[in-house]
Write an enzyme that holds these catalytic residues in place. Structure first.
Site, PDB file in Angstrom:
ATOM      1  N   SER A  62      21.752   4.375 -67.179  1.00 41.50           N
ATOM      2  CA  SER A  62      22.024   5.484 -66.777  1.00 41.50           C
ATOM      3  C   SER A  62      21.155   6.159 -65.589  1.00 41.50           C
ATOM      4  O   SER A  62      19.974   5.592 -65.660  1.00 41.50           O
ATOM      5  CB  SER A  62      21.874   6.795 -67.963  1.00 41.50           C
ATOM      6  OG  SER A  62      22.052   7.901 -67.551  1.00 41.50           O
TER       7      SER A  62
ATOM      8  N   THR B 241      26.210  12.164 -74.569  1.00 38.31           N
ATOM      9  CA  THR B 241      27.157  11.342 -74.197  1.00 38.31           C
ATOM     10  C   THR B 241      27.765  10.564 -75.224  1.00 38.31           C
ATOM     11  O   THR B 241      27.648  10.696 -76.454  1.00 38.31           O
ATOM     12  CB  THR B 241      26.719  10.424 -72.986  1.00 38.31           C
ATOM     13  OG1 THR B 241      27.714   9.945 -72.399  1.00 38.31           O
ATOM     14  CG2 THR B 241      25.820   9.437 -73.204  1.00 38.31           C
TER      15      THR B 241
ATOM     16  N   LYS C  95      29.824  13.644 -78.376  1.00 42.98           N
ATOM     17  CA  LYS C  95      29.889  15.122 -77.846  1.00 42.98           C
ATOM     18  C   LYS C  95      30.660  15.781 -78.816  1.00 42.98           C
ATOM     19  O   LYS C  95      30.391  17.131 -78.677  1.00 42.98           O
ATOM     20  CB  LYS C  95      30.664  14.975 -76.700  1.00 42.98           C
ATOM     21  CG  LYS C  95      30.028  14.007 -75.290  1.00 42.98           C
ATOM     22  CD  LYS C  95      30.732  14.165 -73.975  1.00 42.98           C
ATOM     23  CE  LYS C  95      29.810  13.461 -72.858  1.00 42.98           C
ATOM     24  NZ  LYS C  95      30.651  13.562 -71.715  1.00 42.98           N
TER      25      LYS C  95
ATOM     26  N   ASN D 268      27.929  18.317 -74.401  1.00 47.02           N
ATOM     27  CA  ASN D 268      27.165  17.377 -73.835  1.00 47.02           C
ATOM     28  C   ASN D 268      25.815  17.606 -73.325  1.00 47.02           C
ATOM     29  O   ASN D 268      24.960  16.801 -72.654  1.00 47.02           O
ATOM     30  CB  ASN D 268      27.941  16.981 -72.260  1.00 47.02           C
ATOM     31  CG  ASN D 268      27.394  17.876 -71.200  1.00 47.02           C
ATOM     32  OD1 ASN D 268      27.701  19.179 -71.369  1.00 47.02           O
ATOM     33  ND2 ASN D 268      27.365  17.501 -70.022  1.00 47.02           N
TER      34      ASN D 268
ATOM     35  N   GLY E 211      39.130  12.288 -75.896  1.00 45.27           N
ATOM     36  CA  GLY E 211      37.699  12.543 -76.635  1.00 45.27           C
ATOM     37  C   GLY E 211      37.041  13.616 -76.034  1.00 45.27           C
ATOM     38  O   GLY E 211      37.607  14.507 -75.238  1.00 45.27           O
TER      39      GLY E 211
END
Length: 294
Positions: free
Chosen positions: A27, A79, A83, A104, A145
Site C-alpha cells: 500500500s 480496506t 468496510k 473506510n 461490496g
C-alpha cells in the site's frame, strides 16, 4: 510482524494511525500520510496491519481494533474486506458512512469509535477532474461490496442518471440498487444479471470496476474485455498495479481511462484531516503517491 514506517519530524504532536485489510503489504497509503504529516511539522507512525500475515492468524477484526485503540491510535483506515464488517464495532457513523453503509476510516476519540467514509468524496473528486465533460447518462458499476457502495453514490453525485450494477452475488447488487434510489431519488438504479445483454441492448457510457479483480493478487478483469468499445470511458479503483488488465485493454481500444490513484489520493486527503484535525495538501499527497515506481 506488522510493517512500520515512522515520521522523523518535530515531536510537537505524535500520531499513531494504520491500515487494516488483506493483501495490503504494498500500500502507498502510509507514505502519503507520513510525508504530509512531516510537511506539517507532525511526528507520526503509520502501520500496516495485513490480516493475510501469519502474525494475525488468530486475530479477529474486533480484537485488533480493541488492541490498537488501547495502544493509543488516533484512528485507522479500513480496506478490503472489512468496510462493512467494521460497522458493528463502532459507536457512531458520519452521514456519508451511514448513507453508504460502509466505513473506510475510523477515528478513536474520547473513548468512542467514529466511522467515516472518505471513499465517496475521494472517488467523486478524481472522477470530476478526469471525466467532467464525458457523457454520464448511464454508467455500469462492477462490484456491490464495501467500495462499490461508495462509488455508486459518488457516481450519482457526479451526474450519472442511470446506474446499472453487476455483482457475482445478485442479491447484493439488487440491495445496492434499492439503497442508491433511497438515498439519491433523482437516479434510476438497477441490478443487471447479464453483461452481454446489457451491452447489446443498453450500452453504458462508462464502466467502473469497484471489485478487487485486477489487483496483483487477483489478476484478470471483472468486465469482459471483448465487450469494450471505444465510446466508453473506463475507471478502476484498483491502484496496485496502476494499469490493470481492464485499463490496459480500454486504452488499447481508445477509451478514456481513470486509474485508481485518484480515489486513493483523495480519500487519503480527507482521512488525514479526520486523523489530525488539519487540512491536507492534495497536490503534495499526490506527488508522494506518484513518486512510487509505476
Amino acid at each position: 510482524m506488522h510493517a512500520q514506517q515512522d515520521c522523523n519530524a518535530a515531536k510537537t504532536q505524535q500520531i499513531e494511525v494504520g491500515l487494516v485489510g488483506r493483501g495490503i503489504s504494498k500500500s502507498r497509503t502510509p507514505s502519503m500520510h507520513m510525508a504530509e504529516a512531516r510537511a506539517q511539522g507532525l511526528s507520526c507512525a503509520y502501520r500496516l496491519h495485513d490480516m493475510d500475515d501469519p502474525t494475525y492468524a488468530n486475530m479477529s477484526l474486533a480484537g485488533l481494533l480493541d488492541r490498537l485503540e488501547a495502544e493509543g491510535y488516533a484512528g485507522l483506515n479500513i480496506t478490503f474486506p472489512y468496510k462493512i464488517e467494521v460497522i458493528d464495532l463502532l459507536a457512531e457513523l458520519s452521514p456519508n458512512a451511514s448513507a453508504v453503509g460502509a466505513v473506510n476510516t475510523v477515528v478513536f476519540r474520547d473513548g468512542k469509535r467514529y466511522g467515516h467514509n472518505t471513499d465517496l468524496w475521494g472517488f467523486a473528486e478524481g472522477f470530476r477532474r478526469e471525466f467532467g465533460t464525458e457523457p454520464q447518462d448511464h454508467a455500469l458499476l462492477l462490484g456491490a461490496g464495501g467500495a462499490g457502495v461508495a462509488v455508486a453514490h459518488a457516481l450519482i453525485d457526479c451526474g450519472v442518471k442511470r446506474l446499472s450494477i453487476y455483482d457475482t452475488d445478485q442479491n447484493r447488487s439488487t440491495a445496492l440498487a434499492r439503497q442508491v434510489m433511497r438515498n439519491r431519488p433523482q437516479c434510476m438504479a438497477q441490478s443487471v444479471p447479464d453483461l452481454d445483454a446489457l451491452v447489446a441492448q443498453d450500452p453504458p457510457d462508462g464502466i467502473v470496476n469497484a471489485t478487487p479483480m485486477g489487483m496483483a493478487k487477483l489478476p484478470g478483469s471483472a468486465f469482459p474485455i471483448r465487450l469494450l468499445t471505444s465510446q466508453m470511458w473506463v475507471a478502476d479503483i484498483v491502484y496496485f498495479p496502476l494499469e490493470t488488465e481492464l485499463l490496459r485493454a480500454a486504452a488499447e481500444r481508445g477509451c478514456r481511462t481513470l486509474k485508481g490513484s485518484g480515489m486513493a489520493v483523495f480519500q487519503a486527503v480527507r482521512a488525514f484531516e479526520l486523523f489530525t484535525g488539519r487540512p491536507a495538501d492534495p497536490n503534495r499527497m499526490k506527488a508522494t503517491f506518484d513518486a512510487f515506481d509505476q
